[in-house]
Design an enzyme around this catalytic site. Structure first.
Site: not given
Ligand code: TYD
Length: 133
Positions: A51-53, A98
């Site tokens: 839960f981040h880029a 992602r």
């Protein structure tokens, strides 16, 4: 070997009758200089993660054992990839959101990274990510 888009990289298995063997080399089958490697193992199978880029970081994720499902989102298209074999790696460029879901009990992921750990490289808010792509 330069790339900037999500892609499955198929590694050549150089094993023999004694068993499988995969070798990862920077700027050969890994498309960047390797600065860090980390492992995800003993997953809590009830939970998803990621839960981040990343602003700059590029990674290749290899599932050494078990399986899990990645969702990659470039702000336009969301694609799901099941990783379940050590002979392939999922290349994730920068600016890709992602998520990791559906870990099997025995899942072991090796993550090959182009940068050392840097919290300031993370984009952890989906709206912020979307507004930057
Ligand atoms: P994080 O990247 O948020 O995990 P995931 O994306 O897999 O859900 O990392 C979890 C914690 O571990 C976070 O506090 C940062 C820390 N961490 C490091 O110190 N070094 C590293 O190389 C990584 C990947 C994480």
């Amino acid at each position: 070997m330069m790339m900037n888009k999500r892609k499955i990289i198929r590694f050549k298995d150089i094993g023999d009758v004694r068993g499988g063997l995969i070798s990862l080399e920077e700027e050969e089958n890994i498309p960047f200089i390797i600065k860090r490697v980390y492992f995800l193992y003993n997953p809590n199978t009830e939970m998803s993660r990621g839960f981040h880029a990343h602003k700059k970081l590029e990674q290749v994720v290899v599932c050494l054992k078990g399986k899990c499902r990645f969702i990659l989102d470039d702000g336009i298209e969301r694609i799901s990839y099941e990783l379940n074999k050590p002979t392939e790696g999922l290349y994730i460029g920068n600016n890709e959101w992602r998520e990791m879901h559906d870990f099997s009990d025995d899942c072991v992921l090796a993550v090959i990274a182009s940068e050392k750990y840097d919290e300031s490289d993370y984009i952890r808010d989906y709206k912020t990510f979307k507004s930057n792509v």
